[in-house]
Design an enzyme around this catalytic site. Structure first.
Site, PDB file in Angstrom:
ATOM      1  N   HIS A  23     -11.449   1.981  59.477  1.00  0.00           N
ATOM      2  CA  HIS A  23     -11.629   0.641  58.884  1.00  0.00           C
ATOM      3  C   HIS A  23     -10.731  -0.348  59.635  1.00  0.00           C
ATOM      4  CE1 HIS A  23     -13.267   2.013  54.668  1.00  0.00           C
ATOM      5  NE2 HIS A  23     -14.232   1.843  55.559  1.00  0.00           N
ATOM      6  N   HIS A  79     -25.782   6.318  53.386  1.00  0.00           N
ATOM      7  CA  HIS A  79     -24.836   5.197  53.370  1.00  0.00           C
ATOM      8  C   HIS A  79     -24.973   4.429  54.680  1.00  0.00           C
ATOM      9  CE1 HIS A  79     -21.247   2.916  52.810  1.00  0.00           C
ATOM     10  NE2 HIS A  79     -20.365   3.776  53.253  1.00  0.00           N
ATOM     11  N   GLU A  81     -22.714   2.308  56.118  1.00  0.00           N
ATOM     12  CA  GLU A  81     -21.532   1.982  56.916  1.00  0.00           C
ATOM     13  C   GLU A  81     -21.655   2.679  58.272  1.00  0.00           C
ATOM     14  OE1 GLU A  81     -17.862   2.489  54.763  1.00  0.00           O
ATOM     15  OE2 GLU A  81     -16.796   1.129  56.111  1.00  0.00           O
ATOM     16  N   ASP A  83     -20.007   4.304  60.329  1.00  0.00           N
ATOM     17  CA  ASP A  83     -19.534   5.655  60.664  1.00  0.00           C
ATOM     18  C   ASP A  83     -20.580   6.709  60.302  1.00  0.00           C
ATOM     19  OD1 ASP A  83     -18.839   4.762  58.084  1.00  0.00           O
ATOM     20  OD2 ASP A  83     -17.337   6.325  57.815  1.00  0.00           O
ATOM     21  N   HIS A 147     -18.658   4.242  47.804  1.00  0.00           N
ATOM     22  CA  HIS A 147     -17.827   3.072  47.599  1.00  0.00           C
ATOM     23  C   HIS A 147     -18.465   1.777  48.065  1.00  0.00           C
ATOM     24  CE1 HIS A 147     -16.156   2.698  51.928  1.00  0.00           C
ATOM     25  NE2 HIS A 147     -17.174   3.543  51.983  1.00  0.00           N
ATOM     26  N   ASP A 166     -19.428   9.755  51.304  1.00  0.00           N
ATOM     27  CA  ASP A 166     -17.981   9.489  51.338  1.00  0.00           C
ATOM     28  C   ASP A 166     -17.227  10.147  50.178  1.00  0.00           C
ATOM     29  OD1 ASP A 166     -17.791   8.013  53.693  1.00  0.00           O
ATOM     30  OD2 ASP A 166     -18.304   6.139  52.702  1.00  0.00           O
ATOM     31  N   TYR A 194      -7.067   9.784  50.791  1.00  0.00           N
ATOM     32  CA  TYR A 194      -8.422   9.239  50.930  1.00  0.00           C
ATOM     33  C   TYR A 194      -8.898   8.660  49.596  1.00  0.00           C
ATOM     34  CZ  TYR A 194     -13.474   9.536  52.105  1.00  0.00           C
ATOM     35  OH  TYR A 194     -14.807   9.276  52.321  1.00  0.00           O
ATOM     36  N   HIS A 227     -17.021  13.182  55.512  1.00  0.00           N
ATOM     37  CA  HIS A 227     -15.770  13.239  56.297  1.00  0.00           C
ATOM     38  C   HIS A 227     -14.985  14.481  55.870  1.00  0.00           C
ATOM     39  CE1 HIS A 227     -16.156   9.107  57.710  1.00  0.00           C
ATOM     40  NE2 HIS A 227     -16.332   8.703  56.471  1.00  0.00           N
TER      41      HIS A 227
HETATM   42 FE1  FEO Z   1     -18.191   4.249  53.728  1.00  0.00          FE
HETATM   43 FE2  FEO Z   1     -17.483   6.922  55.689  1.00  0.00          FE
HETATM   44  O1  FEO Z   1     -18.131   5.225  55.302  1.00  0.00           O
END
Ligand code: FEO
Length: 395
Positions: A23, A79, A81, A83, A147, A166, A194, A227
């Site tokens: 981030h 998701h 995002e 990543d 999230h 996530d 995390y 992750h």
């Molecule tokens: Fe919300 Fe691992 O991205």
């Protein structure tokens, strides 16, 4: 290289050993991380999520070594995002018509980030499912604001795998893939860090979501997040931790966080720490200089605390920029049920204590009136006020 996690399901993500921050620079990475993509090869071939944009070409090349891309029947984007969706541009150049199952918010976000390419989005909502052959299906579960607005989890029947994206992850590189193979001390350190720094702002939604998932009565053998390590040995252990952590969690701990100009505020911080230990030897005390120590680690200790004390000298009618930025981050994390006190030195105008108290109230802390405000440098008279401050903080 793919790694099988159960039957026809394999991990095909990116083990990010070199990652230092996430981030932008908002999250420190100290034990590597991973972006986990999963490949399901039943009668249907399904790809769940991709990896971060810089690794998109390697990701597609790796995938090509394992399967003919044209065999992919559909993609699930849990998701948006980057990543997790950041390799879609490279992948969709190869297989442009492949359906992408996701929430409408996810499609909107993907198009916002990567442009409109007329990809074949198929919108899903909680409870929708799709057959993948061999008697198995995928069931979708929206995870709104866990999230991001578009977040979603996908459950695979038969193998009983929850691809949680996530949620339940860690920024932690584990080549062996599984949580039970990882160093347990590091695993839990990274899991709680995390949770605090990424999930906690939405903690009020976690309990309800866990209850909703449990209400489906789906057996869960594996939780495969996007992750870090995959939970297969008692996978519900991380779910139980989330339920506990999301409920105004605290331990018998007090954290002191401060910055200083000429060490006067440091001396107050250390005296408060000593006094906490004197009054309550069983209470864990942690002391951090905000400008010298990792903000995500400090926030993790704040999360564990029942009370905090925050200090800054006054600088030009305000507080130090390091403490100001830290307090902004503290507010984002939305901690609950914690007490707080303020302290600091000053030379002439002396606003820092009042400013810190206001900022702590705005961040949701129960701020006590007792404070230590010290002209030039802390005196015995200032130190003599510390026992009362600590007594109120521990009460
Ligand atoms: Fe919300 Fe691992 O991205």
């Amino acid at each position: 290289m793919r790694k099988y996690i159960k039957n026809n399901v394999s991990w095909i993500g990116y083990m990010d050993w070199e990652l230092e921050t996430f981030h932008g620079d908002e999250y420190s990475i100290t034990n590597g991380s991973s972006q986990n993509s999963y490949l399901i090869e039943e009668e249907k071939t399904v790809l769940i999520d991709t990896v971060w944009t810089p690794h998109r070409n390697d990701f597609v090349d790796n995938l090509k070594k394992e399967i003919d891309l044209k065999k992919i029947d559909f993609i699930v984007a849990n998701h948006a995002e980057c990543d997790h969706s950041g390799s879609l541009t490279a992948l969709m150049k190869e297989i442009p018509d492949t359906p992408i199952y996701c929430t409408p918010a996810c499609a909107k976000s993907i198009e916002g980030q990567f442009g409109k390419h007329n990809w074949n989005f198929k919108f899903v909502k909680t409870g929708d499912s799709i057959e993948i052959g061999n008697g198995k299906k995928l069931i979708f579960i929206e995870m709104k604001m866990l999230h991001w607005p578009d977040s979603m989890a996908t459950y695979m029947t038969g193998d009983n795998i929850l691809f949680s994206n996530d949620a339940f992850g860690q920024h932690f590189a584990v080549e062996e893939l599984f949580a039970d193979k990882a160093n347990q001390c590091l695993l839990w350190k990274e899991a709680v860090k995390y949770f605090v720094n990424i999930i906690h702002p939405f903690a009020m939604l976690v309990g309800k979501k866990i209850e909703e998932i449990k209400s489906f009565n789906l057996p869960i053998d594996i939780i495969a997040p996007s992750h870090g390590a995959i939970w297969r040995d008692n996978p519900m252990q991380i779910v139980e931790k989330y339920a506990k952590w999301a409920n105004a969690y605290q331990e018998n701990q007090v954290t002191i966080a401060y910055d200083t100009m000429w060490e006067g505020t440091t001396k107050i911080a250390h005296k408060i720490a000593e006094e906490i230990h004197r009054q309550s030897p069983d209470t864990v005390v942690k002391v951090f200089n905000i400008s010298k120590q990792d903000k995500n680690e400090i926030m993790t200790e704040v999360f564990k605390s029942k009370a905090i004390a925050v200090g800054s000298p006054t600088e030009v009618n305000d507080i130090l920029s390091s403490v100001s930025g830290w307090l902004s981050f503290l507010k984002c994390l939305k901690f609950k049920n914690k007490k707080a006190a303020a302290f600091g030195c000053y030379g002439w105008s002396g606003e820092s204590v009042k400013i810190i108290q206001e900022r702590l109230k705005t961040a949701g802390f129960n701020v006590i009136e007792q404070n230590i405000k010290s002209l030039w440098k802390p005196t015995e008279e200032d130190f003599n006020k510390i026992p009362e401050l600590v007594k109120e903080l521990l009460a």
